[in-house]
Design an enzyme around this catalytic site. Structure first.
Site, PDB file in Angstrom:
ATOM      1  N   GLU A  26       0.805  -1.226   0.000  1.00 37.69           N
ATOM      2  CA  GLU A  26       0.000   0.000   0.000  1.00 37.69           C
ATOM      3  C   GLU A  26       0.838   1.276   0.000  1.00 37.69           C
ATOM      4  O   GLU A  26       0.305   2.371  -0.241  1.00 37.69           O
ATOM      5  CB  GLU A  26      -0.943  -0.011   1.209  1.00 37.69           C
ATOM      6  CG  GLU A  26      -2.071  -1.026   1.050  1.00 37.69           C
ATOM      7  CD  GLU A  26      -2.935  -1.176   2.288  1.00 37.69           C
ATOM      8  OE1 GLU A  26      -2.545  -0.669   3.358  1.00 37.69           O
ATOM      9  OE2 GLU A  26      -3.998  -1.812   2.183  1.00 37.69           O
TER      10      GLU A  26
ATOM     11  N   GLU B 249       7.005 -22.164   7.561  1.00 38.66           N
ATOM     12  CA  GLU B 249       7.514 -21.289   8.622  1.00 38.66           C
ATOM     13  C   GLU B 249       8.552 -21.981   9.500  1.00 38.66           C
ATOM     14  O   GLU B 249       9.214 -21.351  10.311  1.00 38.66           O
ATOM     15  CB  GLU B 249       6.374 -20.779   9.487  1.00 38.66           C
ATOM     16  CG  GLU B 249       5.700 -21.817  10.354  1.00 38.66           C
ATOM     17  CD  GLU B 249       4.658 -21.198  11.280  1.00 38.66           C
ATOM     18  OE1 GLU B 249       4.809 -21.367  12.495  1.00 38.66           O
ATOM     19  OE2 GLU B 249       3.723 -20.534  10.785  1.00 38.66           O
TER      20      GLU B 249
END
Length: 273
Positions: free
Chosen positions: A81, A112
């Protein structure tokens, strides 16, 4: 001493399945109200980190977010953004997630848990000493993130973290640990809830404060935003009208010519002095 994750402790609420919709929403909202207070306690740590990031970016550095699951997705959202909001290059703030872009939409099993892949992912971007890496992990125990930050420390790259547990393994490998202690989740262990909200708030604070410090806002307006849709073109036109006290016709003409609010205002000022 054993490391205790408050994010994994039992919810303060029980028999959730017996609650009405109203009770569920009110109780979730009551828990959510505690998050900004927890974030407020970390402002001194966030301030030190932002100051360091600004200095490094002024020297050509970049900012990387690295995480897994919800934490990784939040970093990617914040990074993605910044270009449309502040007109900065896409490579200035980069979000990385365990499992790669596939993991943005669909969980990648055991991604992960790889202690080496985080550093490999950072190396794909030619990471250097001018850069800053923020590890995001609610638990503070994600191997992908901890392994990446350890290697960053070995290579004199500034490290930070956003976590929701105190004295976590991740905090211990971060030069700038930000620990937002939100306590047990409404649904036990569901750290996409309060912990995710806390991480999002801190990311908003970091990127917005950094961009303002770098001069990407004028007054309170996003004068460097990308004009990528009609809504933003309309917003840009109104900014120019307000700043220069000109008609919509002139503002539209200036924006069409310069394709940037800041440049349109600056050039008009110079021309009319």
């Amino acid at each position: 001493m054993e490391f205790i994750k408050t994010t994994e402790q039992d919810s303060k609420y029980n028999h959730l399945e017996k609650m009405s919709v109203s009770e569920l929403l009110i109780n979730i909202n009551n828990e959510d109200k505690t998050v900004p207070i927890a974030v407020e306690k970390t402002i001194p740590q966030i301030e030190k980190l932002v100051t360091n990031i600004v200095t490094r970016m002024n020297n050509g550095g970049r900012l990387f977010y690295i995480g897994a699951g919800t934490s990784g997705r939040l970093g990617i959202v914040d990074a993605s953004e910044c270009p449309p909001t502040f007109g900065v290059p896409h490579e200035l703030i980069v979000g990385l997630i365990a499992g790669g872009d596939t993991a943005i939409r669909k969980a990648v099993e055991f991604a992960e848990d790889d202690t080496k892949q985080g550093w490999k992912d950072l190396q794909q971007h030619n990471i250097s000493e001018n850069d800053t890496v923020i590890g995001i992990a609610a638990s503070g125990t994600t191997p992908y993130v901890i392994g990446a930050l350890k290697e960053c420390n070995n290579n004199n790259i500034l490290t930070a973290c956003i976590t929701c547990n105190q004295d976590s393994p991740l905090s211990k490998v971060s030069k700038h640990p930000i620990e937002v202690i939100v306590g047990p989740e409404f649904v036990t262990g569901s750290s996409r809830m309060k912990a995710g909200t806390a991480q999002k708030l801190v990311l908003n604070m970091i990127s917005t404060a950094v961009m303002i410090q770098l001069g990407k806002v004028k007054g309170n307006k996003m004068v460097d935003m990308q004009l990528s849709n009609h809504k933003l073109v309309d917003r840009g036109t109104k900014m120019i009208m307000s700043e220069l006290n000109v008609s919509e016709e002139i503002a539209t003409e200036l924006l069409n010519k310069h394709k940037n609010v800041r440049i349109a205002i600056s050039n008009y000022d110079k021309k009319n002095k």
